[in-house]
Design a protein around this motif. Structure first.
Motif, PDB file in Angstrom:
ATOM      1  N   ALA A 170       0.838  -1.203   0.000  1.00 24.93           N
ATOM      2  CA  ALA A 170       0.000   0.000   0.000  1.00 24.93           C
ATOM      3  C   ALA A 170       0.873   1.254   0.000  1.00 24.93           C
ATOM      4  N   GLY A 171       1.931   1.244   0.777  1.00 27.51           N
ATOM      5  CA  GLY A 171       2.844   2.394   0.815  1.00 27.51           C
ATOM      6  C   GLY A 171       3.530   2.625  -0.518  1.00 27.51           C
ATOM      7  N   ILE A 172       3.997   1.550  -1.139  1.00 31.55           N
ATOM      8  CA  ILE A 172       4.644   1.665  -2.457  1.00 31.55           C
ATOM      9  C   ILE A 172       3.653   2.210  -3.475  1.00 31.55           C
ATOM     10  N   ALA A 173       2.415   1.715  -3.439  1.00 34.66           N
ATOM     11  CA  ALA A 173       1.393   2.180  -4.383  1.00 34.66           C
ATOM     12  C   ALA A 173       1.118   3.671  -4.195  1.00 34.66           C
ATOM     13  N   MET A 174       1.034   4.123  -2.945  1.00 30.94           N
ATOM     14  CA  MET A 174       0.766   5.536  -2.686  1.00 30.94           C
ATOM     15  C   MET A 174       1.923   6.412  -3.163  1.00 30.94           C
TER      16      MET A 174
ATOM     17  N   ALA B   4      -0.520  16.015  -3.604  1.00 27.63           N
ATOM     18  CA  ALA B   4       0.220  14.847  -4.091  1.00 27.63           C
ATOM     19  C   ALA B   4       1.470  14.615  -3.233  1.00 27.63           C
ATOM     20  N   GLY B   5       2.092  15.691  -2.782  1.00 26.38           N
ATOM     21  CA  GLY B   5       3.248  15.557  -1.885  1.00 26.38           C
ATOM     22  C   GLY B   5       2.854  14.943  -0.562  1.00 26.38           C
ATOM     23  N   ILE B   6       1.686  15.309  -0.052  1.00 28.16           N
ATOM     24  CA  ILE B   6       1.184  14.699   1.182  1.00 28.16           C
ATOM     25  C   ILE B   6       0.926  13.211   0.967  1.00 28.16           C
ATOM     26  N   LEU B   7       0.383  12.855  -0.203  1.00 28.55           N
ATOM     27  CA  LEU B   7       0.156  11.442  -0.536  1.00 28.55           C
ATOM     28  C   LEU B   7       1.468  10.666  -0.545  1.00 28.55           C
ATOM     29  N   ILE B   8       2.503  11.259  -1.118  1.00 29.76           N
ATOM     30  CA  ILE B   8       3.822  10.615  -1.125  1.00 29.76           C
ATOM     31  C   ILE B   8       4.337  10.452   0.302  1.00 29.76           C
ATOM     32  N   GLY B   9       4.155  11.468   1.121  1.00 29.90           N
ATOM     33  CA  GLY B   9       4.620  11.399   2.514  1.00 29.90           C
ATOM     34  C   GLY B   9       3.913  10.323   3.307  1.00 29.90           C
ATOM     35  N   VAL B  10       2.602  10.210   3.144  1.00 31.41           N
ATOM     36  CA  VAL B  10       1.845   9.170   3.854  1.00 31.41           C
ATOM     37  C   VAL B  10       2.264   7.780   3.351  1.00 31.41           C
ATOM     38  N   GLY B  11       2.484   7.654   2.046  1.00 35.38           N
ATOM     39  CA  GLY B  11       2.954   6.375   1.506  1.00 35.38           C
ATOM     40  C   GLY B  11       4.307   5.987   2.073  1.00 35.38           C
TER      41      GLY B  11
END
Length: 92
Positions: free
Chosen positions: A10-14, A58-65
């Motif tokens: 899930a993290g890699i996908a995010m 999108a940067g927040i999405l990368i950070g959560v991933g």
């Protein structure tokens, strides 16, 4: 097993989705031209601000991933078969 594979995936996908969105948004950044009217300038500034806001999301999405990837290393599941039961023997 060193990591929890579901959380890791899930993290890699995010992270991948976030990077794709950032690259796409950076490629389509609206730019101005010489001789634009006031209305066109305001519209351009609005579109640029929307683009910047989407890039931030999108940067927040990368950070959560990335956070999920880090969590996956500490979220190992314990095997139920490895639980040791200690029985206390009554003292005679």
């Amino acid at each position: 097993m060193l990591i929890d594979k579901k959380i890791f995936a899930a993290g890699i996908a995010m992270v991948v989705v976030g990077v794709i969105i950032v690259v796409n948004l950076n490629a389509t950044m609206p730019v101005g031209q010489a001789g634009m009217s006031e209305e066109e300038i305001v519209d351009l500034l609005t579109k640029q601000q929307e683009n910047q806001d989407m890039t931030t999301l999108a940067g927040i999405l990368i950070g959560v991933g990335f956070l999920l990837i880090l969590i996956s290393f500490g979220a190992r599941r314990k095997n139920k078969g490895n639980i040791k039961k200690e029985e206390k023997k009554p003292a005679s």
